[in-house]
Write an enzyme that holds these catalytic residues in place. Sequence first.
Site, PDB file in Angstrom:
ATOM      1  N   CYS A 192       0.640  -1.574   0.223  1.00 22.66           N
ATOM      2  CA  CYS A 192      -0.347  -0.243   0.126  1.00 22.66           C
ATOM      3  C   CYS A 192       0.743   1.331   0.161  1.00 22.66           C
ATOM      4  O   CYS A 192      -0.009   2.427   0.217  1.00 22.66           O
ATOM      5  CB  CYS A 192      -1.364   0.052   1.056  1.00 22.66           C
ATOM      6  SG  CYS A 192      -1.571  -1.303   0.897  1.00 22.66           S
ATOM      7  N   HIS A 202      -8.999   3.193  -1.782  1.00 20.48           N
ATOM      8  CA  HIS A 202      -7.614   2.896  -2.343  1.00 20.48           C
ATOM      9  C   HIS A 202      -6.872   2.154  -3.232  1.00 20.48           C
ATOM     10  O   HIS A 202      -6.599   0.650  -2.816  1.00 20.48           O
ATOM     11  CB  HIS A 202      -7.191   2.313  -0.775  1.00 20.48           C
ATOM     12  CG  HIS A 202      -5.787   1.749  -0.684  1.00 20.48           C
ATOM     13  ND1 HIS A 202      -4.449   2.503  -0.420  1.00 20.48           N
ATOM     14  CD2 HIS A 202      -5.382   0.806  -0.304  1.00 20.48           C
ATOM     15  CE1 HIS A 202      -3.664   1.708  -0.368  1.00 20.48           C
ATOM     16  NE2 HIS A 202      -4.273   0.698   0.512  1.00 20.48           N
ATOM     17  N   CYS A 229       0.433   2.116   6.688  1.00 21.67           N
ATOM     18  CA  CYS A 229       1.004   1.276   6.736  1.00 21.67           C
ATOM     19  C   CYS A 229       1.044   0.214   5.535  1.00 21.67           C
ATOM     20  O   CYS A 229      -0.010   0.628   4.786  1.00 21.67           O
ATOM     21  CB  CYS A 229      -0.119  -0.022   8.134  1.00 21.67           C
ATOM     22  SG  CYS A 229      -2.107   0.146   7.415  1.00 21.67           S
TER      23      CYS A 229
END
Length: 456
Positions: free
Chosen positions: A118, A410, A440
């Site tokens: 991510c 996202h 994270c």
Amino acid sequence: NITPSRMLRAVSRNSQCVVRAASSATASQKGPNIVLVDSVRTPFVTSGTVFKDLMAVDLQKEALRGLVRKTGIDYKLIDHVICGTVIQECKTSNIAREAALLAGFPDKIPCHTVTLACISSNVAMTDAIGMLSTGYANAVIAGGTELLSDVPIRYNRKARKAMLGMAKAKAPMAKLQIGGQILQNLLSPELPAVAEFTSGETMGHSGDRLAAAFNVSRREQDEFAIRSHTLAEAAARGGKLNDIVPVFVDGKKPVTVKADNGIRVSTMEKLSTLKPAFVKPHGTVTAANASFLTDGASAALLMTEEYALANGFKPKAYLRAYQYVAQDPKDQLLLSPAYVIPKVIEKAGLKLADIDVFEIHEAFAGQVLANLNALDSDHFCKTFMGRPGKFGRLDMNKINRWGGSLSIGHPFGATGVRLATHAAGRLKEEKGRYAVIAACAAGGHGVGMLVEAYNK
């Protein structure tokens, strides 16, 4: 005659010169100021909707092309292109190169692709910072993309081995046996992994356990999710999400996509009816308080300050510092913001009170709230971070005031640039000086970045 007083003044002047020279030397050793000139992104849309028939490379192409249009940069000034992505399409494994060529970039510009779950576009940006800091480059484009509407699905390993063996088989009986092995395994495909390789646990399960460990209730998570969507809707209506570049999608019904489509303001009554998505029946993570699968791309233009000004660009912000962290990928998979926020702030010689803006990636509402509780916990900070006591409670009014990943979406490879864009934009709007980005990522990784407003 040299009197003692004259000698003292002379020594003092010489000392001042030495101090100034030392200061200049120290400043020069730090390297050039790195600036975010501007950035763009495609609309972030729910996977399986308007971008479902495109490829990830198409979205990255649109972001690169949109950035060139917005900044007006001459291709001759671009030294390198770096893009992040997570679930690679094998046809475009170096998606940075393919997207740049499709966008019309000259083939003389080197391009490479990076991946770190991510935070992949954060890696693209910090790679660019390294290139700029060392003098390798003066202008670098960093971005990222993800298209989760379409992901590679493989035959299982037995079928693959048999297929590869078919080319070597010569006897008809051998080919027949291999053909039988292929047929036996055709209906057992391998889907892209949704679980951590080392722990075998999905991120949703980790998020649920993290929320329980730090006493984050279902109600708190749902309230945070509503907050994210409400703030994102207000930001969109207020024209604050002006980094979005429209994307034309051809087909039977051609459409120009101009806005994110995952922002939906709901009520506590509706959210309370949803069932747990991972830990059943008593978990607290649901489809509403977790980020959704998203398609999108982003791109940012980074330069040295000197080069930007010399070529007529006005930067949006300084990129001052960054820090990566990693910890236990099972019990602390999503705790990286708690680890990295103090490190990146203290690395810059600042304190918590000096930070005006926080942009924290919202993988799950419970994950964000658990990290806030961790930073405000004496036990956690002493036991796991080796600090003398708790770092402190972050002011919720400083966090994600234009919404976050829960509402905006996202796309794994693109979110990092979006966080930097919002940090720079909010600093200007809120008249702040420093912003901290924290996120994270899979494997127990995380990143923190310090952004400073550009006020010259």
